[in-house]
Write a protein that holds these residues in place. Structure first.
Motif, short mmCIF file in Angstrom:
data_model
loop_
_atom_site.label_atom_id
_atom_site.label_comp_id
_atom_site.label_asym_id
_atom_site.label_seq_id
_atom_site.Cartn_x
_atom_site.Cartn_y
_atom_site.Cartn_z
N LYS A 1 92.44 65.03 57.65
CA LYS A 1 92.80 65.72 58.58
C LYS A 1 92.74 67.03 58.69
O LYS A 1 92.96 67.76 57.74
N LEU A 2 91.96 67.52 59.82
CA LEU A 2 91.83 69.18 59.78
C LEU A 2 92.32 69.82 61.00
O LEU A 2 92.30 69.21 62.17
N ARG A 3 93.26 70.54 60.68
CA ARG A 3 94.13 71.33 61.77
C ARG A 3 94.90 70.17 62.63
O ARG A 3 94.83 70.19 63.89
N GLY A 4 95.20 69.22 62.08
CA GLY A 4 96.15 68.00 62.89
C GLY A 4 95.34 67.21 63.37
O GLY A 4 95.83 66.13 64.28
N VAL A 5 93.93 67.03 63.33
CA VAL A 5 93.07 66.21 63.96
C VAL A 5 92.41 65.30 62.72
O VAL A 5 91.87 65.89 61.95
N GLU A 6 92.39 64.04 62.98
CA GLU A 6 91.83 63.06 61.99
C GLU A 6 90.17 63.06 62.06
O GLU A 6 89.71 63.25 63.04
N SER A 7 89.77 63.16 61.01
CA SER A 7 88.26 63.02 60.76
C SER A 7 87.75 61.57 59.77
O SER A 7 88.29 61.55 58.68
N PHE A 8 87.05 60.79 60.46
CA PHE A 8 86.65 59.63 59.70
C PHE A 8 85.14 59.73 59.20
O PHE A 8 84.22 59.01 59.62
N GLY A 9 84.93 60.76 58.59
CA GLY A 9 83.60 61.05 57.84
C GLY A 9 83.18 62.56 57.90
O GLY A 9 84.08 63.35 58.21
N MET A 10 82.07 62.63 57.68
CA MET A 10 81.48 64.07 57.65
C MET A 10 79.99 64.07 57.92
O MET A 10 79.07 63.39 57.40
N LEU A 11 79.75 65.04 59.07
CA LEU A 11 78.41 65.41 59.51
C LEU A 11 77.79 66.20 58.16
O LEU A 11 78.27 67.32 57.87
N CYS A 12 76.80 66.05 57.96
CA CYS A 12 75.97 66.85 56.71
C CYS A 12 74.91 67.76 57.13
O CYS A 12 74.09 67.48 57.92
N SER A 13 74.99 68.84 56.43
CA SER A 13 73.62 69.69 56.48
C SER A 13 72.84 69.41 55.27
O SER A 13 73.25 68.52 54.32
N ALA A 14 71.57 70.11 55.29
CA ALA A 14 70.38 69.79 54.21
C ALA A 14 71.05 70.31 52.69
O ALA A 14 70.78 69.52 51.77
N ARG A 15 71.93 71.29 52.80
CA ARG A 15 72.25 71.95 51.39
C ARG A 15 73.34 71.00 50.99
O ARG A 15 73.47 70.67 49.78
N GLU A 16 74.21 70.42 51.72
CA GLU A 16 75.37 69.10 51.41
C GLU A 16 74.77 68.09 50.65
O GLU A 16 75.42 67.59 49.55
N LEU A 17 73.46 67.88 51.17
CA LEU A 17 72.82 66.50 50.64
C LEU A 17 72.01 66.93 49.46
O LEU A 17 71.16 66.00 49.00
N LYS A 18 71.69 68.45 49.30
CA LYS A 18 70.81 68.86 48.28
C LYS A 18 69.50 68.67 48.47
O LYS A 18 68.79 68.49 47.48
N LEU A 19 68.94 68.62 49.97
CA LEU A 19 67.57 68.61 49.98
C LEU A 19 67.09 69.70 50.15
O LEU A 19 65.85 69.90 49.94
N SER A 20 67.84 70.82 50.41
CA SER A 20 67.23 72.40 50.52
C SER A 20 68.30 72.97 50.53
O SER A 20 69.67 72.65 50.37
N GLU A 21 68.22 74.48 50.53
CA GLU A 21 69.23 75.46 50.53
C GLU A 21 69.71 76.07 51.91
O GLU A 21 70.46 76.69 51.94
N ASP A 22 69.18 75.30 53.01
CA ASP A 22 69.57 75.76 54.34
C ASP A 22 70.92 74.95 54.57
O ASP A 22 71.35 73.87 54.51
N HIS A 23 71.81 76.13 54.84
CA HIS A 23 73.18 75.64 55.02
C HIS A 23 73.42 76.57 56.47
O HIS A 23 74.71 76.67 56.86
#
Length: 811
Positions: free
Chosen positions: A118-140
């Motif tokens: 829950k972010l600022r009162g709104v529920e979130s059912f997962g996460m959208l990912c960047s390449a850096r979060e998947l450790k595919l590159s340093e692009d954030h």
């Protein structure tokens, strides 16, 4: 050489797993230095499409997205995801980490588990990912945007082909043909027998007839030059994701579509190429050697000055490229480029070798050309690049311009089957050899017991019979070699007892309380000029650092630098030595396997002592080391051989406190205190005494005198003391030489034990004179000495001293 396994298997796909394929390449001579996954481990991440992206009610930088993750999630209904990425918008497809997914491990090594948040009162059912979060590159900078045709709900690992392995090969210089994916695939095909799938390269039909005039003025620089004009290209086009991915897995970042295409084909086929901005070329291209004083600004921003030993490509006005190494900045393609000239050439390896290192940089192109690149494939290479440019950037291709001056001669090499079997050490039939050469793509002719092989254009390493023998055993497989014990007797090499080994000398010097040090053979030019008196040292063409620009002709500079290093770390006492080579100009030295014409490379033994003469102890006062301490060390190293020390001058040493060292009448080195001006110039402490140095020829230091047995004397020695008055110019050495020259005497030894010079005048000593007392040891092995014989011998000694040195017996 780094490449993804998937690209290799696109050319040749043997029925081997990754590790078995790596082992096969390593055992064939192409060492696989590293295997690593293309992506870190993670799971539960799928392709998702953002359907809506609305502003978060309680946060300015967050958006509430409705995301379609496919029928397998939430019964096909959209998921609500809170996202802070700036590029989160409706209509794009991105990676979605669903509830329960595991992201790549963090710094603690533990995977990150996705939960309902829950972010600022709104529920979130997962996460959208960047390449850096998947450790595919340093692009954030935002979410990783996927292709528009990506299947929603597909596992992201399958969509991006992340279950891939990156191969890193450590290739020896003779394996230039392995510096491409096609080259490695050709080897795998030969090793496994699996057919090779060559890329289909069709000629591009010309849309116009424009050609750029090209002249090759240096046939010893360029053997073949191919190129074509392509007009109307769109440099703003996007490089396809599949090409960016393959380049990234080869360790090459995406730059622009034209540069990416050139790099891609280089990794694919092994030939570097260059793309010029056609509109910036003045009239023509000329391939030639450089001229002294010409300058060129390169793509890396460096401006270099060339000479007649560096190959260049020039137009009618200026230099445009460093041949076979790097293009120039002036004709580099840019976003405004519309018309281009694509070039692929064969540069002679000798013309490219070492040129990049001369300017302190290296390039992928130079690395390949100096090892040899297939001269037969320039046209196919241009066709491959042209087709990719037309497919990605559009444009209209012109006709091919292909010029050939001189290509490498493919000299046939004969293989004797019987010799191959003898060298390899196991039975080899002619059929085995034929099979290997066929699988390697080598053309050959047969005769009974002999095969004559003509190397293909891409193999620069097949020149002698042993090269073919190596090919046979590595394709058949080194594991097939039988475990055969050696047939020749193993006989140890016995060294002469009159010459000790280098390690024995090291131990002997270390036993005198010296520590060994090892230094570079290249030193500062200042050391050579000041400490060795060498105004013309041998200079390095490519020094590793600007100060280390010359080869040393003496060890003294290196030893002083070691002293400075120790003093900077508050060392109270320094005693070091080094055994190393020096480099001297000598026109009598010829070229050989272990020598360079005009350069002598003898080995020297050098040492330095500074600080207290002995380790600190209660029984004696501290005393700084002096000339005679080090002189005694040298005499102990050479004992029982006698060294002679003759006063001499040396550029690095204190006049009057230095000497040349002689052995058997031959000069073998120097010893002395460091000159006071160099103590000041090199910022050495003025207290604690001067450093004492020595440098000797190593060969002379290794020679030793063999001991000779002698019986124990049956008679008793007699000692007699005499005191003689001599001039102050008479040294201990002159005194001992005069006594030793007495022939037919019974003198076994003589030792100076006292020197007397009164402060004021004396009745028996005049000005400029001193008294020297010597103890003589007299012995006759066969008979007891009588008083008459003793007095006669002492008289002979006194007479010799009087005649040679003007000495008189002191009353």
């Amino acid at each position: 050489m780094q490449f993804p396994e998937s690209w290799l298997r696109a050319f040749c796909n043997p029925p081997l797993n990754t590790q078995a394929l790596a082992d096969l390449l390593t055992m064939s001579g192409m060492e696989v230095e590293e295997l690593r996954p293309a992506a870190p481990p993670f799971s539960g991440i799928v392709v998702a499409e953002i359907l809506e992206a609305e502003q978060h009610p309680n946060a300015d930088k967050l958006r509430v997205c409705k995301v379609n993750a496919g029928s397998a999630f939430n019964n096909g209904e959209p998921l609500q995801i809170v996202c802070g990425a700036p590029n989160a918008r409706a209509g794009i497809k991105v990676p979605l980490a669903t509830v329960g997914a595991e992201l790549p491990p963090g710094e603690d090594g533990k995977p990150f588990l996705i939960k309902v948040g829950k972010l600022r009162g709104v529920e979130s059912f997962g996460m959208l990912c960047s390449a850096r979060e998947l450790k595919l590159s340093e692009d954030h900078g935002g979410l990783l945007e996927l292709a528009a045709d990506a299947a929603v709900g597909q596992d992201i690992r399958a969509h991006l082909n992340l279950d891939d392995t990156l191969f890193t090969l450590k290739l020896t210089p003779n394996l230039g043909h392995g510096l491409s994916v096609l080259g490695v695939a050709r080897e795998v095909s030969a090793l496994t027998g699996v057919p090779l799938a060559l890329p289909a390269i069709a000629p591009v039909p010309p849309s116009h007839q424009d050609k750029l005039p090209v002249r090759i003025e240096a046939a010893d620089l360029c053997g073949r030059f191919s190129g074509r004009i392509i007009r109307g290209v769109n440099t703003q086009a996007q490089t396809p994701a599949w090409m960016v991915e393959r380049l990234a897995r080869c360790g090459q970042r995406s730059v622009s579509p034209l540069v990416d295409i050139s790099n891609y084909v280089m990794f694919e086929l092994g030939r570097p190429s260059h793309i010029f901005d056609l509109d910036k070329i003045a009239k023509e291209l000329v391939v030639r050697w450089g001229k002294p004083g010409e300058t060129l600004k390169l793509l890396n921003g460096n401006t270099i000055t060339v000479d007649e030993k560096v190959g260049v490509i020039a137009d009618a006005e200026q230099l445009e490229s460093l041949a076979g190494i790097m293009g120039g900045d002036h004709t580099a393609v840019s976003d405004s480029t519309q018309n281009i000239y694509v070039e692929a050439a064969f540069w002679w390896p000798e013309a490219v070798m070492g040129r990049g290192r001369r300017y302190n940089f290296s390039t992928d192109a130079g690395h390949r050309f100096e090892r040899g690149v297939d001269p037969a494939g320039t046209v196919d290479h241009i066709e491959r690049i042209s087709q990719l440019i037309l497919d990605i950037c559009g444009g209209q291709a012109g006709p091919m311009d292909d010029q050939t001056t001189r290509l490498p001669e493919q000299k046939p090499v004969q293989l004797r089957v019987a010799r191959a079997a003898k060298v390899i050490g196991m039975p080899i039939s002619q059929a085995d050899c034929v099979s290997v050469f066929t699988r390697l793509g080598l053309s050959f002719s047969e005769a009974p017991g002999v095969l004559t092989v003509t190397p293909p254009s891409w193999r620069f390493d097949i020149q002698i019979e042993e090269d073919l023998i190596e090919e046979i055993i590595r394709v058949l497989g080194y594991p097939k070699l039988p475990a055969t014990p050696p047939l020749a007797p193993v006989v140890g090499k016995v060294l002469s007892e009159s010459r000790r080994g280098v390690h024995a000398l090291r131990r002997a010097v270390a036993a005198r309380d010296y520590f060994e040090t090892i230094n570079f053979s290249f030193v500062e030019a200042r050391w050579e000029q000041e400490l060795a008196g060498n105004a013309d040292p041998i200079r390095l063409l490519n020094p590793i650092a600007a100060p280390l620009s010359v080869m040393r002709s003496s060890l003294i500079g290196s030893l002083i630098q070691v002293l400075r290093h120790n003093l900077a770390r508050k060392a109270p006492r320094v005693r070091v030595f080094e055994i190393g080579r020096v480099f001297l100009r000598d026109a009598s030295v010829g070229q050989g396997d272990a020598s360079i014409a005009g350069v002598a490379q003898p080995q020297h033994l050098g040492g330095l002592a500074w600080g207290a003469a002995d380790q600190q102890q209660w029984s004696q006062r501290d005393r700084a080391v002096d000339f005679f301490d080090v002189k005694g060390d040298l005499e102990a190293l050479f004992a029982p051989r006698q060294l002679r020390f003759v006063a001499a001058e040396h550029p690095a040493l204190h006049p009057g406190r230095s000497a040349r060292v002689e052995l058997d009448g031959r000069e073998i080195g120097v010893i002395g205190e460091l000159h006071p001006k160099w103590r000041q110039a090199y910022e050495l402490p003025q207290n604690g005494g001067a450093p004492v140095l020595f440098e000797l020829d190593l060969d002379a230091s290794l020679s030793q005198q063999l001991p000779q047995g002698q019986g124990v004397p049956r008679q008793q020695a007699v000692l007699r003391d005499i005191a003689v008055i001599v001039g102050e110019h008479v040294t201990h050495e002159l005194l001992m030489q005069a006594i030793g020259g007495v022939g037919g005497t019974l003198v076994r030894s003589a030792r100076l034990f006292d020197v007397f010079k009164p402060v004021q005048g004396s009745s028996d000593l005049q000005a400029g004179e001193r008294s020297m007392a010597i103890r003589l040891e007299l012995l006759d092995d066969e008979a007891t000495l009588t008083d008459e014989r003793i007095e006669q011998t002492v008289s002979q000694v006194l007479q010799a001293l009087a005649e040679r040195l003007g000495a008189r017996l002191r009353a």
